[in-house]
Design an enzyme around this catalytic site. Structure first.
Site, PDB file in Angstrom:
ATOM      1  CG  ASP A  96      -2.538   0.559   0.787  1.00 28.80           C
ATOM      2  OD1 ASP A  96      -1.914   1.588  -0.219  1.00 28.80           O
ATOM      3  OD2 ASP A  96      -2.572   1.465   2.223  1.00 28.80           O
ATOM      4  CG  ASN A 204      -4.488  -1.051   8.266  1.00 21.98           C
ATOM      5  OD1 ASN A 204      -5.083  -1.002   7.416  1.00 21.98           O
ATOM      6  ND2 ASN A 204      -4.084  -1.117   8.515  1.00 21.98           N
ATOM      7  CG  HIS A 205      -7.408   1.782   4.739  1.00 19.64           C
ATOM      8  ND1 HIS A 205      -7.246   1.173   3.505  1.00 19.64           N
ATOM      9  CD2 HIS A 205      -6.397   1.844   5.266  1.00 19.64           C
ATOM     10  CE1 HIS A 205      -5.977   0.782   2.680  1.00 19.64           C
ATOM     11  NE2 HIS A 205      -4.912   0.990   3.797  1.00 19.64           N
ATOM     12  CG  PHE A 206      -9.750   4.373  10.734  1.00 17.39           C
ATOM     13  CD1 PHE A 206      -9.665   6.120  10.997  1.00 17.39           C
ATOM     14  CD2 PHE A 206      -8.813   3.870  10.834  1.00 17.39           C
ATOM     15  CE1 PHE A 206      -8.849   6.792  11.836  1.00 17.39           C
ATOM     16  CE2 PHE A 206      -7.066   5.191  11.095  1.00 17.39           C
ATOM     17  CZ  PHE A 206      -7.485   6.009  11.905  1.00 17.39           C
ATOM     18  CG  ASN A 331       3.380   1.730   3.987  1.00 13.09           C
ATOM     19  OD1 ASN A 331       3.347   1.234   5.432  1.00 13.09           O
ATOM     20  ND2 ASN A 331       2.363   0.602   3.295  1.00 13.09           N
ATOM     21  N   PRO A 379      -2.819   7.081  14.953  1.00  4.37           N
ATOM     22  CG  PRO A 379      -3.021   5.993  13.057  1.00  4.37           C
ATOM     23  CD  PRO A 379      -2.104   6.897  13.609  1.00  4.37           C
ATOM     24  CB  SER A 386      -5.776   9.216  18.071  1.00  7.16           C
ATOM     25  OG  SER A 386      -6.519   7.913  17.561  1.00  7.16           O
ATOM     26  CG  HIS A 404       2.286   3.667  10.894  1.00  6.31           C
ATOM     27  ND1 HIS A 404       2.727   2.569  11.884  1.00  6.31           N
ATOM     28  CD2 HIS A 404       1.687   2.913  10.070  1.00  6.31           C
ATOM     29  CE1 HIS A 404       2.538   1.770  11.280  1.00  6.31           C
ATOM     30  NE2 HIS A 404       1.413   1.219  10.784  1.00  6.31           N
ATOM     31  CE  LYS A 480     -11.849  -0.774  11.581  1.00  3.56           C
ATOM     32  NZ  LYS A 480     -10.191  -0.035  11.122  1.00  3.56           N
TER      33      LYS A 480
END
Lengths: 481, 133
Positions: A96, A204-206, A331, A379, A386, A404, A480
């Site tokens: 990613d 895990n993207h949000f 990344n 986060p 966070s 991160h 999510k």
């Protein structure tokens, strides 16, 4: 595999992996004693040691306190390679490419948002495409325009009126990594990525609404435009299928040419090529294109967030004070100037699950953050806090890199197992957190217990002098994929 | 089931076993299809896949990457996989299914090479594959 790595504690925040052939340098893992106890030592320390074997590494092979088991590089791994005789590794960036996080500030207090929180979250969930393989049905660009996205990133979004020009310098690299070359991106990568521009994805993207729960550095918070009780938005996503395919393509092309470069590897996923070789240059061009896609992706999601807020509060996003506080890549590989053993050199720095963290006074920072240091967004997990940090002088020893996130503790399968029979939505609701997810299994995989406590990660980074905490955020609503 | 999950902190790992190399490649494919929720009960669409690589580990990864592409981008939901021919560096396969954009269960970003080996264990061939999720 190297048998019997020797680990020694240097101080309360640093562990050293002693250099042992075929390692070319030592390893340093940033960890307090609590983090140390949670390390999957045999695996992750081996991965730090494997990275130390790669040609042209400058300084130690580093790992941030949110380190966990990756493939090839550990997640949380940072390594710098000489631009002259070092390598670049697509696996050291990850699939990613430019997965990253941004914080959008508002002028709204929680008291104003709370009564309409469900409505607002429902609106965001309806408007921002998310979930496994999500595509953006409402917004598609043609192939020609797509090249512009890959070449210009956030600058494309600004030119099209999708993002605010004043927000450009709040993106790392002003939202456009130089040297992007769309011709180095395969047809297949374009095919995978094009329909996904402006989508959150899954895993895990949000997208999250948080309230500023505690101000830890008043002066810096002021400069960042943060105040207690303020509502902010966090967006975490990356380059979607485009980045995944670019990584696939180049891991393979570098594996093919390894012998020609005389490089031997402890793990194929570390496939690499000299930075200056045709393969290395091609990857840098393709990677920058994927990174630019990711900036534009987060900009398009931000546009939808702004529009949703405007409709909800019947005020323009300017009046709502919606501004990009910062957008960090976590990344990425970048050519950066550093000082090593007293001399300035250019290195190809790999940050795989790590954030750049320029200290106060760094001339590469935009004017508004030059005195404070770069905002570093960390986060936590779904149920916990966070943090917003600011880069400190100590980040010089990490080639200006910080953590991160919280770092996974449990595998997705373990997390799913322990969440069986529980209603994660109800549990979050009891903590006053509203949540919506495209898939129930994502919620189960992402339960708070699956992650380390982000406070331990932040304590270590602060103790080591890499960054200092500015504000703590508490989640109030999240979506999510 | 001739594959089982292994714990990997960030991603999904599976261990596949079969009596021969053909079976190993087919089982790995079935595992991928099942994890992604891309199985179909019927269908007559056939895709012929040719893969060339450095060695069998490389063609295993590339074979699974081809399937991932067909599932994610071409919306192929899969009924059957058959390895027609396999050598040290080349593979020919037939994939049967139907094109249908039904929602997938899990997003797999990529098939990784991480510590991937094809080993002989108790007269079986075995491989441990990590998917980036």
């Amino acid at each position: 595999m190297m048998e019997g790595l020797r680990i020694r504690r240097i101080d309360p925040f640093r562990l050293e992996i002693e250099r042992k052939p075929p390692m070319r340098t030592r390893g340093i893992v940033y960890a307090n004693s609590k983090i140390e106890r949670s390390l999957e030592k045999d695996i992750v320390l081996q991965q730090v040691a494997n990275v130390a074997c790669l040609p042209g590494i400058v300084g130690p092979s580093l790992a941030m306190p949110d380190i966990h088991w990756g493939y090839g590089f550990p997640i949380g791994g940072v390594a710098a390679f000489s631009a002259r005789d070092g390598i670049i590794s697509p696996g050291g960036v990850g699939y990613d490419i430019n997965c990253g996080i941004r914080c959008i500030s508002t002028r709204l207090g929680l008291d104003e948002v709370k009564p309409v929180l469900d409505e607002l979250l429902t609106g965001l969930f309806r408007n921002v495409p998310a979930g496994v393989g999500s595509i953006n049905k409402g917004f598609q660009v043609g192939k020609k325009e797509f090249r512009e996205v890959l070449t210009k990133g956030a600058l494309w979004a600004v030119k099209k009126g999708f993002a605010d020009r004043d927000d450009l310098d709040a993106h790392e690299e002003s939202g456009c990594i130089e040297g992007a070359d769309p011709d180095m991106v395969s047809e297949r990568a374009v095919e995978r990525g094009l329909p996904q521009l402006g989508t959150l994805g899954s895993g895990n993207h949000f997208l999250e609404l948080d309230v500023v729960d505690d101000i830890m550095d008043e002066e810096t918070a002021n400069r960042f435009g943060l105040f207690a009780g303020q509502v902010v938005v966090l967006v975490h996503t990356g380059s979607r299928g485009l980045g995944h395919q670019v990584c696939d393509d180049y891991v393979h092309s570098m594996l093919v040419s390894l012998r020609r470069f005389g490089i031997e590897l402890p793990d194929r996923q570390l496939a690499c090529a000299p930075v200056g070789s045709p393969e290395g240059k091609a990857y840098l061009g393709a990677m920058a294109a994927a990174a630019n896609f990711a900036f534009a992706n987060r900009d398009l999601i931000t546009l939808v967030v702004r529009e949703t807020f405007e409709r909800q509060f019947n005020r323009s996003s300017e009046r709502l004070g919606m501004r990009l506080l910062y957008d960090c890549c976590h990344n990425i590989a970048k050519m950066e100037k550093v000082t090593h053993e007293g001399s300035p050199i250019t290195v190809c720095i790999h940050r795989k699950g790590a954030t750049r963290a320029f200290p106060p006074g760094d001339p590469r920072l935009p004017e508004r953050y030059r005195q404070t240091g770069q905002p570093v967004l960390v986060p936590g997990d779904m149920g916990r806090m966070s943090y917003i940090l600011a880069g400190q002088a100590g980040s010089r020893e990490t080639f200006y890199s910080a953590c991160h996130g919280a770092g996974r503790l449990l595998s997705r399968r373990q997390a799913t197992k322990i969440s069986r029979g529980r209603s994660i939505l109800d549990e979050l609701r009891k903590k006053d957190i509203h949540a919506m997810a495209a898939s129930r299994s994502t919620l189960a995989e992402e339960i708070p217990e699956a992650y380390k406590d982000v406070s331990d990660v932040v304590d270590t980074i602060t103790g080591a002098g890499i960054a200092r905490p500015v504000a703590r955020l508490r989640p109030v609503a999240m979506m999510k994929g | 089931m001739t594959y089982r999950f292994i714990d990997h902190t960030a991603d999904i790992g599976i261990r596949v076993a079969s009596a021969d190399i053909r079976g190993l490649f087919e089982e790995a494919a079935r595992a991928l299809v099942e994890i992604m929720g891309a199985r179909s009960s019927g269908g007559s669409r056939q895709e012929r896949i040719s893969v060339h690589g450095l060695d069998q580990v490389d063609i295993l990864v590339r074979w699974l990457q081809e399937l991932l592409y067909l599932i994610e981008v071409r919306d192929l939901r899969i009924t059957q996989v058959e390895i027609v021919e396999i050598g040290e560096t080349d593979l020919e396969a037939l994939v049967t299914g139907t094109v249908s954009p039904t929602p997938l269960k899990a997003e797999i970003k990529a098939v990784t090479y991480h510590n991937l080996e094809i080993q002989e264990v108790d007269n079986n061939l075995e491989a441990t594959i990590i998917f980036d999720t």
